[in-house]
Design a protein around this motif. Structure first.
Motif, PDB file in Angstrom:
ATOM      1  N   UNK A 266       1.195  -1.668  -0.065  1.00  0.00           N
ATOM      2  CA  UNK A 266       0.588  -0.057  -0.045  1.00  0.00           C
ATOM      3  C   UNK A 266       0.739   0.951   0.054  1.00  0.00           C
ATOM      4  N   UNK A 267       0.345   2.240  -0.389  1.00  0.00           N
ATOM      5  CA  UNK A 267       1.205   3.607  -0.241  1.00  0.00           C
ATOM      6  C   UNK A 267       0.027   4.582  -0.085  1.00  0.00           C
ATOM      7  N   UNK A 268      -1.056   4.366   0.514  1.00  0.00           N
ATOM      8  CA  UNK A 268      -2.315   5.181   1.324  1.00  0.00           C
ATOM      9  C   UNK A 268      -2.032   4.553   2.733  1.00  0.00           C
ATOM     10  N   UNK A 269      -2.716   5.817   3.689  1.00  0.00           N
ATOM     11  CA  UNK A 269      -3.408   5.160   4.965  1.00  0.00           C
ATOM     12  C   UNK A 269      -3.747   4.081   4.730  1.00  0.00           C
ATOM     13  N   UNK A 297       2.551  -6.587   6.484  1.00  0.00           N
ATOM     14  CA  UNK A 297       2.111  -5.128   5.910  1.00  0.00           C
ATOM     15  C   UNK A 297       3.328  -3.857   5.603  1.00  0.00           C
ATOM     16  N   UNK A 298       2.734  -3.744   4.487  1.00  0.00           N
ATOM     17  CA  UNK A 298       4.283  -3.599   3.431  1.00  0.00           C
ATOM     18  C   UNK A 298       4.322  -2.269   2.156  1.00  0.00           C
ATOM     19  N   UNK A 299       3.831  -0.777   3.700  1.00  0.00           N
ATOM     20  CA  UNK A 299       4.432  -0.256   2.743  1.00  0.00           C
ATOM     21  C   UNK A 299       5.143   0.888   1.509  1.00  0.00           C
ATOM     22  N   UNK A 300       4.759   1.100   0.376  1.00  0.00           N
ATOM     23  CA  UNK A 300       6.054   1.976  -0.509  1.00  0.00           C
ATOM     24  C   UNK A 300       6.663   2.921   0.219  1.00  0.00           C
ATOM     25  N   UNK A 301       8.193   2.794   0.309  1.00  0.00           N
ATOM     26  CA  UNK A 301       8.988   3.944   0.946  1.00  0.00           C
ATOM     27  C   UNK A 301       9.779   3.941  -0.263  1.00  0.00           C
ATOM     28  N   UNK A 310       2.420  11.684   3.022  1.00  0.00           N
ATOM     29  CA  UNK A 310       4.485  11.551   3.452  1.00  0.00           C
ATOM     30  C   UNK A 310       4.859   9.984   3.135  1.00  0.00           C
ATOM     31  N   UNK A 311       5.664   9.235   3.642  1.00  0.00           N
ATOM     32  CA  UNK A 311       6.173   7.816   4.248  1.00  0.00           C
ATOM     33  C   UNK A 311       5.782   8.435   5.406  1.00  0.00           C
ATOM     34  N   UNK A 336       9.499  -0.926   5.160  1.00  0.00           N
ATOM     35  CA  UNK A 336       9.172  -0.400   4.631  1.00  0.00           C
ATOM     36  C   UNK A 336       9.288  -1.090   3.617  1.00  0.00           C
ATOM     37  N   UNK A 337       8.727  -1.158   2.063  1.00  0.00           N
ATOM     38  CA  UNK A 337       9.357  -1.578   0.603  1.00  0.00           C
ATOM     39  C   UNK A 337      10.303  -0.967   0.508  1.00  0.00           C
ATOM     40  N   UNK A 338      11.249  -0.645   0.031  1.00  0.00           N
ATOM     41  CA  UNK A 338      12.162   0.718  -0.866  1.00  0.00           C
ATOM     42  C   UNK A 338      12.052   1.307  -2.251  1.00  0.00           C
TER      43      UNK A 338
END
Length: 481
Positions: A266-269, A297-301, A310-311, A336-338
């Protein structure tokens, strides 16, 4: 909710189914200063005592496989130079022609060096680039294929090409001037930007965020070669403890004795619809016979477009989601997925899935319009919202990954909570897009009750209030000058 699951079970699997210096590598402001919810690191060790056997033996002891899924190429790539060799390598790099990296280039160095793109061992040479661009995969020496849907390349300009000359190796310099790494046995070839854009995004329309930020201003040449990274990439933004490498994640999955790892990109809250999906997925896996499924749970960073949250704000919001009990911290790993974000729809979602294979996840959740965005010049989606999950089920090199498509979640106005959409009573559901969610927060409005946990929503409201105050201050400064 119905799940379509591709299962690939191995033959022996007996299952039913201090002071923080701001780094030049990031433009994100540092807002998180609270104690991490994961104590000494972003992981909680849990005690799990399984009673089943996975090794096919009659012993009463439990033996878990060290990896649930093999990385592409059979072994994780690790391109960080051992500490004992760094001084020598740095001295060697000092004497080489230099290539200066952008912030996004650094993110790709990070991705390659830790093995997210295994079996890739550096920025792509032309043969790898053409395979990626035209076939979305790389052919291995043994004839097998590894999915590689996005070209991972390093652009240089005419002046840098001239400076490199006939040198076989180059030193890589970060935005702050520090030596970052070495690229060896290099190959320089033409950067055909229009072809790259057209084949990656399916359009050359103006307004594509990654294109405008990275490709358009880049040089007309690409340089590929074998990468050596002189020091692990750190951003010094207060979030490095969340940046777990594939190797670290695999160790943690083994430590927890996970028999299934399901990844959510994900890239959103996180709102309660996301949580509904993730919790329901875990329940389904338990019903299938898995005993200890773990959520990644792997947000794009990496790079995201300007209007995305923002991250650092997203990570604080994710922390509140776990603190409020919306997700269970004992069965969830947040990391965080970099990777930078392309917004390239079905092409990019293959990259997101492939990277999670290398991180050790054997299940991948995919929903509506993954990695998509609105068309930059027309009022419509850029991609068919169902194509992402369909492509993942057919993509070469992803056959060993279990794909978990899910139904769309929306706000049930009768039950006053997020629920899976029921077409038979469509009028009772309210769809709240990421754009709509951000508009609520920006305007200081509350979303419908039950859309997001209160603590998480407060993080977003505080962020937009601070942003508006900053913008007002800047406008006032302009007026008074």
């Amino acid at each position: 909710m119905s799940l379509t699951i591709k299962l690939h079970i191995t033959n022996n699997l007996n299952l039913k189914l201090g002071t923080i210096k701001k780094s030049a590598y990031t433009s994100y402001g540092t807002k998180i200063r609270h104690k991490p919810i994961y104590h000494s690191n972003p992981l909680i060790s849990t005690v799990y005592k399984p009673t089943m056997h996975v090794d096919g033996s009659s012993s009463s002891s439990f033996s878990i496989k060290s990896s649930l899924i093999d990385p592409d190429g059979g072994a994780l790539v690790d391109l960080v130079v051992p500490e004992s060799e760094r001084a020598k390598k740095k001295s060697e790099a000092e004497a080489m022609p230099k290539v200066r990296l952008t912030k996004v280039d650094i993110e790709w160095v990070h991705v390659i060096s830790e093995g997210w793109a295994s079996p890739l061992r550096g920025f792509m040479r032309e043969s790898e680039y053409l395979q990626s661009l035209h076939f979305n995969c790389l052919r291995m020496k043994d004839g097998s294929v590894a999915n590689m849907s996005l070209p991972i390349v390093l652009a240089i300009d005419d002046e840098t090409k001239e400076r490199i000359g006939s040198s076989p190796n180059v030193g890589l310099v970060g935005p702050d001037g520090d030596l970052v790494g070495i690229l060896r046995s290099i190959e320089i070839y033409k950067h055909h930007k229009e072809e790259r854009i057209a084949r990656t995004w399916g359009t050359t329309a103006p307004g594509l965020p990654y294109v405008e930020e990275v490709i358009s201003p880049a040089g007309n040449w690409l340089v590929g070669g074998d990468l050596e990274v002189l020091d692990p990439i750190k951003y010094n933004d207060g979030l490095d403890h969340y940046r777990l490498s594939p190797k670290q994640l695999r160790k943690e999955f083994d430590k927890r004795q996970a028999d299934a790892v399901f990844a959510f990109q994900l890239r959103n809250p996180v709102h309660n619809g996301h949580a509904l999906l993730m919790n329901d997925t875990r329940t389904r896996l338990l019903e299938m016979g898995y005993r200890n499924p773990i959520l990644l749970l792997h947000p794009l960073g990496g790079f995201t477009k300007a209007d995305d949250v923002p991250l650092d704000v997203r990570m604080e919001q994710h922390s509140k989601v776990l603190e409020d009990g919306v997700l269970d911290p004992e069965t969830t790993i947040v990391a965080i997925f970099p990777s930078p974000m392309h917004y390239a729809g079905p092409t990019e979602v293959q990259w997101h899935a492939k990277a999670r294979i290398n991180a050790g996840a054997n299940f991948y959740i995919v929903g509506r319009d993954p990695a998509g965005m609105g068309h930059p010049t027309e009022k419509r989606d850029l991609y068919d919202p169902d194509h992402g999950k369909k492509v993942l089920s057919m993509a070469p090199g992803l056959e060993k990954l279990n794909i978990l498509p899910f139904k769309v979640a929306a706000y049930d106005t009768l039950e006053k909570k997020m629920a899976f959409f029921e077409p038979s009573r469509a009028k009772d559901f309210l769809f709240i897009s990421g754009t709509k969610m951000r508009t609520y927060a920006r305007n200081g409005e509350n979303p419908p009750e039950g859309f997001m946990c209160p603590g998480g929503w407060k993080v977003l409201v505080n962020y937009y209030e601070g942003l508006q105050a900053e913008e007002a201050s800047q406008q006032q400064a302009v007026l008074t000058t």
